[in-house]
Enzyme design. Structure first.
Site, PDB file in Angstrom:
ATOM      1  N   TYR A 151       0.837  -1.072   0.088  1.00  0.00           N
ATOM      2  CA  TYR A 151      -0.054  -0.079   0.188  1.00  0.00           C
ATOM      3  C   TYR A 151       0.988   1.170   0.035  1.00  0.00           C
ATOM      4  CZ  TYR A 151      -3.918   2.806   1.686  1.00  0.00           C
ATOM      5  OH  TYR A 151      -4.810   4.020   1.695  1.00  0.00           O
ATOM      6  N   LYS A 155       0.906   4.058  -2.799  1.00  0.00           N
ATOM      7  CA  LYS A 155       0.455   5.606  -2.524  1.00  0.00           C
ATOM      8  C   LYS A 155       1.569   6.633  -2.650  1.00  0.00           C
ATOM      9  CE  LYS A 155      -4.033   4.840  -1.494  1.00  0.00           C
ATOM     10  NZ  LYS A 155      -5.031   5.290  -2.260  1.00  0.00           N
TER      11      LYS A 155
HETATM   12  N1  CAA Z   1       1.649   0.973  13.581  1.00  0.00           N
HETATM   13  C1  CAA Z   1       2.271   0.511  14.746  1.00  0.00           C
HETATM   14  N2  CAA Z   1       2.381  -0.927  15.288  1.00  0.00           N
HETATM   15  C2  CAA Z   1       1.660  -1.624  14.455  1.00  0.00           C
HETATM   16  C3  CAA Z   1       0.934  -1.583  13.232  1.00  0.00           C
HETATM   17  C4  CAA Z   1       0.790  -0.166  12.777  1.00  0.00           C
HETATM   18  N3  CAA Z   1       0.182   0.317  11.907  1.00  0.00           N
HETATM   19  N4  CAA Z   1       0.470  -2.461  12.958  1.00  0.00           N
HETATM   20  C5  CAA Z   1       0.914  -3.612  13.754  1.00  0.00           C
HETATM   21  N5  CAA Z   1       1.763  -3.047  14.481  1.00  0.00           N
HETATM   22  C6  CAA Z   1       2.577  -3.855  15.829  1.00  0.00           C
HETATM   23  C7  CAA Z   1       1.371  -4.508  16.555  1.00  0.00           C
HETATM   24  O1  CAA Z   1       0.978  -3.819  17.469  1.00  0.00           O
HETATM   25  C8  CAA Z   1       2.327  -5.477  16.969  1.00  0.00           C
HETATM   26  O2  CAA Z   1       2.950  -5.146  18.170  1.00  0.00           O
HETATM   27  P1  CAA Z   1       3.271  -6.040  19.478  1.00  0.00           P
HETATM   28  O3  CAA Z   1       4.070  -7.300  18.934  1.00  0.00           O
HETATM   29  O4  CAA Z   1       4.057  -5.069  20.338  1.00  0.00           O
HETATM   30  O5  CAA Z   1       1.916  -6.254  20.075  1.00  0.00           O
HETATM   31  C9  CAA Z   1       3.330  -5.934  15.925  1.00  0.00           C
HETATM   32  O6  CAA Z   1       3.277  -4.627  15.138  1.00  0.00           O
HETATM   33  C10 CAA Z   1       3.034  -7.277  15.043  1.00  0.00           C
HETATM   34  O7  CAA Z   1       1.715  -6.794  14.697  1.00  0.00           O
HETATM   35  P2  CAA Z   1       0.455  -8.249  14.904  1.00  0.00           P
HETATM   36  O8  CAA Z   1       0.732  -9.237  16.020  1.00  0.00           O
HETATM   37  O9  CAA Z   1      -0.819  -7.818  14.594  1.00  0.00           O
HETATM   38  O10 CAA Z   1       0.970  -9.293  13.483  1.00  0.00           O
HETATM   39  P3  CAA Z   1       0.394 -10.074  12.404  1.00  0.00           P
HETATM   40  O11 CAA Z   1       1.347 -10.544  11.624  1.00  0.00           O
HETATM   41  O12 CAA Z   1      -0.755 -10.748  13.150  1.00  0.00           O
HETATM   42  O13 CAA Z   1      -0.498  -9.025  11.663  1.00  0.00           O
HETATM   43  C11 CAA Z   1      -0.901  -6.851  10.524  1.00  0.00           C
HETATM   44  C12 CAA Z   1       0.287  -8.040  10.769  1.00  0.00           C
HETATM   45  C13 CAA Z   1      -1.642  -7.727   9.251  1.00  0.00           C
HETATM   46  C14 CAA Z   1       0.082  -5.902   9.553  1.00  0.00           C
HETATM   47  C15 CAA Z   1      -1.636  -6.403  11.477  1.00  0.00           C
HETATM   48  O14 CAA Z   1      -0.808  -5.892  12.722  1.00  0.00           O
HETATM   49  C16 CAA Z   1      -2.498  -5.081  10.958  1.00  0.00           C
HETATM   50  O15 CAA Z   1      -3.574  -5.268  10.476  1.00  0.00           O
HETATM   51  N6  CAA Z   1      -1.958  -4.002  11.433  1.00  0.00           N
HETATM   52  C17 CAA Z   1      -2.726  -2.915  10.946  1.00  0.00           C
HETATM   53  C18 CAA Z   1      -1.875  -2.479   9.640  1.00  0.00           C
HETATM   54  C19 CAA Z   1      -2.485  -1.049   9.321  1.00  0.00           C
HETATM   55  O16 CAA Z   1      -2.467   0.026   9.938  1.00  0.00           O
HETATM   56  N7  CAA Z   1      -3.163  -0.697   8.231  1.00  0.00           N
HETATM   57  C20 CAA Z   1      -3.884   0.443   7.916  1.00  0.00           C
HETATM   58  C21 CAA Z   1      -5.337   0.163   7.391  1.00  0.00           C
HETATM   59  S1  CAA Z   1      -6.059   1.476   6.939  1.00  0.00           S
HETATM   60  C22 CAA Z   1      -5.440   2.073   5.660  1.00  0.00           C
HETATM   61  O17 CAA Z   1      -4.683   1.524   4.926  1.00  0.00           O
HETATM   62  C23 CAA Z   1      -5.733   3.665   5.174  1.00  0.00           C
HETATM   63  C24 CAA Z   1      -4.694   4.234   5.131  1.00  0.00           C
HETATM   64  O18 CAA Z   1      -4.417   4.961   4.234  1.00  0.00           O
HETATM   65  C25 CAA Z   1      -3.934   4.743   6.334  1.00  0.00           C
HETATM   66  P1  NAI Z   2     -13.545   1.973   1.465  1.00  0.00           P
HETATM   67  O1  NAI Z   2     -13.222   0.639   1.401  1.00  0.00           O
HETATM   68  O2  NAI Z   2     -14.851   2.581   2.178  1.00  0.00           O
HETATM   69  O3  NAI Z   2     -14.059   2.240  -0.130  1.00  0.00           O
HETATM   70  C1  NAI Z   2     -13.258   1.985  -1.073  1.00  0.00           C
HETATM   71  C2  NAI Z   2     -13.920   1.596  -2.345  1.00  0.00           C
HETATM   72  O4  NAI Z   2     -13.129   1.368  -3.545  1.00  0.00           O
HETATM   73  C3  NAI Z   2     -15.062   0.646  -2.141  1.00  0.00           C
HETATM   74  O5  NAI Z   2     -16.393   1.178  -2.567  1.00  0.00           O
HETATM   75  C4  NAI Z   2     -14.726  -0.507  -3.255  1.00  0.00           C
HETATM   76  O6  NAI Z   2     -15.759  -1.228  -3.814  1.00  0.00           O
HETATM   77  C5  NAI Z   2     -13.948   0.371  -4.201  1.00  0.00           C
HETATM   78  N1  NAI Z   2     -13.032  -0.455  -4.892  1.00  0.00           N
HETATM   79  C6  NAI Z   2     -12.040  -1.309  -4.584  1.00  0.00           C
HETATM   80  N2  NAI Z   2     -11.627  -1.928  -5.563  1.00  0.00           N
HETATM   81  C7  NAI Z   2     -12.011  -1.273  -6.793  1.00  0.00           C
HETATM   82  C8  NAI Z   2     -11.782  -1.578  -8.101  1.00  0.00           C
HETATM   83  N3  NAI Z   2     -10.886  -2.412  -8.358  1.00  0.00           N
HETATM   84  N4  NAI Z   2     -12.436  -0.819  -9.073  1.00  0.00           N
HETATM   85  C9  NAI Z   2     -13.227   0.145  -8.529  1.00  0.00           C
HETATM   86  N5  NAI Z   2     -13.609   0.480  -7.366  1.00  0.00           N
HETATM   87  C10 NAI Z   2     -12.957  -0.309  -6.509  1.00  0.00           C
HETATM   88  O7  NAI Z   2     -12.348   2.969   1.349  1.00  0.00           O
HETATM   89  P2  NAI Z   2     -12.130   4.287   2.078  1.00  0.00           P
HETATM   90  O8  NAI Z   2     -11.479   4.440   3.243  1.00  0.00           O
HETATM   91  O9  NAI Z   2     -13.322   5.098   1.577  1.00  0.00           O
HETATM   92  O10 NAI Z   2     -10.852   4.605   0.838  1.00  0.00           O
HETATM   93  C11 NAI Z   2     -11.089   5.654   0.019  1.00  0.00           C
HETATM   94  C12 NAI Z   2      -9.659   5.977  -0.676  1.00  0.00           C
HETATM   95  O11 NAI Z   2      -9.019   6.872   0.501  1.00  0.00           O
HETATM   96  C13 NAI Z   2      -8.635   4.877  -0.948  1.00  0.00           C
HETATM   97  O12 NAI Z   2      -7.982   5.111  -2.128  1.00  0.00           O
HETATM   98  C14 NAI Z   2      -7.914   4.526   0.428  1.00  0.00           C
HETATM   99  O13 NAI Z   2      -6.569   4.007   0.037  1.00  0.00           O
HETATM  100  C15 NAI Z   2      -7.705   6.027   0.739  1.00  0.00           C
HETATM  101  N6  NAI Z   2      -7.377   6.341   2.131  1.00  0.00           N
HETATM  102  C16 NAI Z   2      -8.307   5.847   3.084  1.00  0.00           C
HETATM  103  C17 NAI Z   2      -7.959   6.077   4.481  1.00  0.00           C
HETATM  104  C18 NAI Z   2      -8.747   5.548   5.451  1.00  0.00           C
HETATM  105  O14 NAI Z   2      -7.955   5.636   6.605  1.00  0.00           O
HETATM  106  N7  NAI Z   2      -9.815   5.253   5.385  1.00  0.00           N
HETATM  107  C19 NAI Z   2      -6.516   6.871   4.699  1.00  0.00           C
HETATM  108  C20 NAI Z   2      -5.861   7.172   3.526  1.00  0.00           C
HETATM  109  C21 NAI Z   2      -6.346   6.950   2.401  1.00  0.00           C
END
Ligand code: CAA
Ligand code: NAI
Length: 243
Positions: A151, A155
């Site tokens: 990701y 990004k």
């Molecule tokens: N920031 C800081 N620490 C994190 C972290 C994060 N984002 N993600 C995981 N960690 C830490 C955990 O707290 C854990 O620490 P401890 O060992 O001290 O408990 C360690 O890293 C290992 O994590 P897990 O035990 O959960 O390891 P796993 O292999 O089971 O899972 C994972 C790994 C799938 C990455 C899971 O930790 C996870 O889902 N983390 C969140 C990742 C994240 O922040 N994703 C953002 C999604 S929203 C988004 O993407 C929008 C956007 O633009 C920001």
């Molecule tokens: P969301 O999961 O609520 O919505 C994402 C949408 O994208 C869904 O409706 C999904 O069906 C659609 N989508 C997925 N794959 C697709 C494809 N191949 N073609 C067309 N549509 C597709 O997510 P959210 O949070 O609304 O995210 C919107 C944007 O903002 C994304 O680009 C995400 O990466 C970005 N973003 C989100 C953050 C957050 O914390 N929610 C933080 C920073 C960035």
């Protein structure tokens, strides 16, 4: 209530979350709004709940599907003035465990999808000599994030493409900018473990996650004529986490 009157806006990934909020905001401001999303069920629901907004199914990672979306919009509205490259997915995993498939899926949607949509609308914007393209990056793209190798790469790539297109397309009257949201309350974040959310909140000076409308309002500014001299900018909407 008329900052986008008469404009046609295509918002990818707008069946849910941030994109859906943007679709509502843009409609309120007078635009013709196309929700371009992969999720047919959510797209149709969004269309029904928001009269006047049109849903078109698309997979942004598939070039033929994107070309068909653009043709549908041109047939219906005759033009595309605004493109929001908002569709995105996560396939989070630690580097040690991330599969090539997880890596590639995220690149295909979050990076290649942005390339496909922008290239497909370009001839129409270039011909009319105007257009606004807004790409959705993320705090992860500049800051990195545990578990998000794929990701973060996508990004950060989006920022590189934004700046390149801002330079290439300005002479055609097209502004290209990016919005980089911080953690925002949508389904995407609902999957994140609670302990991680708490760590993230603690880093935000404002002490809260973003709301979809915080991001939709930034899209609105960059889509409106109020931002006509803003080009190649990355607008961080993250409560101050990135300073
Ligand atoms: N920031 C800081 N620490 C994190 C972290 C994060 N984002 N993600 C995981 N960690 C830490 C955990 O707290 C854990 O620490 P401890 O060992 O001290 O408990 C360690 O890293 C290992 O994590 P897990 O035990 O959960 O390891 P796993 O292999 O089971 O899972 C994972 C790994 C799938 C990455 C899971 O930790 C996870 O889902 N983390 C969140 C990742 C994240 O922040 N994703 C953002 C999604 S929203 C988004 O993407 C929008 C956007 O633009 C920001
Ligand atoms: P969301 O999961 O609520 O919505 C994402 C949408 O994208 C869904 O409706 C999904 O069906 C659609 N989508 C997925 N794959 C697709 C494809 N191949 N073609 C067309 N549509 C597709 O997510 P959210 O949070 O609304 O995210 C919107 C944007 O903002 C994304 O680009 C995400 O990466 C970005 N973003 C989100 C953050 C957050 O914390 N929610 C933080 C920073 C960035």
């Amino acid at each position: 209530m008329s900052r986008l009157r008469g404009k046609t806006a295509v918002i990818t990934g707008a069946a849910n979350g941030i994109g859906l909020e943007a679709a509502r905001t843009f409609k309120r401001e007078g635009a013709n709004v196309v929700i371009a999303d992969f999720n047919e069920e959510a797209g149709k629901k969004a269309e029904e709940a928001n009269p006047g907004v049109v849903f078109v199914r698309v997979d942004v990672s598939d070039r033929d599907s994107v070309d068909s979306l653009v043709q549908t919009v041109i047939d219906r509205f005759g033009t595309i003035d605004i493109l929001i490259n908002n569709a995105g997915i996560t396939r989070d995993s630690m580097l040690s465990k991330m599969t090539s498939e997880q890596f590639q899926q995220v690149i295909n949607v979050n990076l290649t999808g942005v390339f496909h949509c922008t290239q497909a609308v370009l001839p129409y914007m270039a011909e009319q000599g105007s257009g606004k393209i807004i790409n959705t990056s993320s705090v992860t793209g500049t800051y990195g994030n545990v578990g998000q190798t794929n990701y973060a790469a996508a990004k950060a790539g989006v920022i590189g493409m934004t700046k390149t297109w801002a330079k290439e397309l300005a002479r055609k009257g097209i502004n290209v900018n990016a919005v980089a949201p911080g953690f925002t309350e949508t389904a995407m974040v609902a999957e994140v473990p609670e302990k991680v959310i708490e760590k993230m909140k603690a880093q935000v000076p404002m002490g809260r996650l973003g709301k979809p409308e915080d991001i939709a309002n930034a899209y609105l500014f960059l889509a409106s004529s109020e931002s006509d001299y803003v080009n190649g900018h990355v607008l961080h909407v993250d409560g101050g986490i990135m300073m």
